[in-house]
Design an enzyme around this catalytic site. Structure first.
Site, PDB file in Angstrom:
ATOM      1  CG  ASP A 237     -10.503  -0.553   5.011  1.00 40.06           C
ATOM      2  OD1 ASP A 237     -10.022  -0.502   3.999  1.00 40.06           O
ATOM      3  OD2 ASP A 237      -9.667  -1.153   5.939  1.00 40.06           O
TER       4      ASP A 237
ATOM      5  CD  GLN B  29      -3.712  -4.183   6.430  1.00 38.46           C
ATOM      6  OE1 GLN B  29      -3.231  -3.392   5.920  1.00 38.46           O
ATOM      7  NE2 GLN B  29      -4.686  -5.640   6.379  1.00 38.46           N
TER       8      GLN B  29
ATOM      9  CE  LYS C 125      -4.297  -2.390   1.783  1.00 35.30           C
ATOM     10  NZ  LYS C 125      -4.643  -2.602   3.207  1.00 35.30           N
TER      11      LYS C 125
END
Ligand code: NAD
Length: 297
Positions: free
Chosen positions: A121, A98, A54
């Protein structure tokens, strides 16, 4: 019939190019650099690989990338304090924590402490509600990537029958909402669904998001249907070592379907590309600037 292979790797590259172009315009015309902060708690090897990837792709499209690597035993209050700092940092437009988090941390509490406008997200309860009611939101990356592939393949999805197999909060449910938003008739199948093959046989679009290797076979597929395989399953190779496969039995599904995404090289690359797309979208919204076309739902 031999299915068309939907090349997610190539499509993801075109999304990144579009994001990169928009980032360059934001810099030259407004002196703004979109920033993405990724928070990793603990040393989970798979998460470390994702976070590295990422960060690398964020920098490649010209955005600012910030990584916060915290010890596995980090307290909830320390993690919440970091998120508060990032919420208040005007150079950061996207925040991603994460998952999974170590067991002693409350995932819902942590995710819901992120400023929803920076929740790239799309897991914050506000964004879940906005998506569910058809309002502008941050859209979860994997379902957004699947939607982009389908729109590119069909043009319009209106009136098509879709089956989403899997009802998780991160893939199955938001995927179904997005398909409804594009006027599909949607069935969500799951572990308690009766006669799964018959349910799947009715569908023009099959989204497989289960996590069971080769579960869906060609005999269950309506001829000409499009299959989007979200599953990522690591299996042993007969000659030693491992490889990744999807939830579909690729060979038999290829014989019946009209189009199919491979694993790897299908949905996977779209997920990070959509994270970058969401970051640039969040940056534009934060600065009251026009959002790029085609990068969100
Ligand atoms: P999950 O475990 O949270 O959900 C799996 C779903 O499958 C559940 O809703 C369950 O009801 C359903 N299910 C289980 N057994 C079933 C059966 N026999 N018949 C029908 N449904 C059944 O998983 P998830 O997080 O939604 O992920 C699903 C898969 O997608 C995994 O393989 C995961 O690794 C993969 N994934 C890929 C990406 C990507 O970027 N490509 C992103 C997220 C998840």
């Amino acid at each position: 019939m031999v299915a068309q292979i939907i090349d997610g790797k190539m499509f993801a590259a075109s999304v990144r190019e579009k994001v990169g172009g928009h980032v360059a315009r934001l810099k030259s015309e407004h002196n703004i650099v979109p920033g993405l902060a990724v928070v990793l708690v603990g040393e989970d090897p798979a998460s470390q690989v994702y976070v590295r990837s990422k960060g690398k792709q964020t920098v490649e499209v010209g955005m600012k990338s910030v990584e916060h690597k915290l010890k596995a035993e980090t307290s909830e209050s320390d993690l919440l304090a970091l998120i508060k700092l990032l919420n208040n940092d005007v150079t950061i437009h996207g925040i991603l924590v994460q998952l999974p988090l170590p067991k002693h941390l409350n995932e819902d509490l942590v995710i819901n402490s992120i400023d929803p406008t920076k929740d790239v997200d799309g897991f914050h309860i506000s964004n879940v509600g906005l998506l569910g009611t058809g309002q502008k939101s941050m859209v979860p990356c994997t379902p957004l990537g699947c939607l982009m592939l389908l729109r590119d393949h069909y043009g319009s999805l209106s009136g098509l029958d879709a089956v989403v197999i899997g009802r998780s909060n991160i893939v199955g449910k938001p995927m179904a909402q997005l398909l409804v938003g594009d006027n599909c008739t949607v069935t969500i199948a799951h572990s308690r669904t009766k006669n799964l093959p018959d349910v799947i046989r009715r569908a023009d679009i099959v989204i497989a998001a289960v996590g069971r290797p080769r579960m869906i076979i060609g005999d269950w597929i309506k001829p000409g249907a499009t299959i989007i395989d979200v599953g990522i399953n690591r299996i042993d190779k007969p000659e030693g070592g491992t490889r990744l496969i999807g939830d579909t039995d690729f060979a038999s599904c290829c014989e019946v379907s009209g189009a199919i995404t491979p694993v790897p090289g299908g949905v996977g690359p779209m997920t990070i590309a959509c994270l970058l797309a969401n970051t640039v979208t969040a940056c534009c919204r934060a600065n009251n600037l026009q959002e790029p076309d085609g990068l969100t739902a």
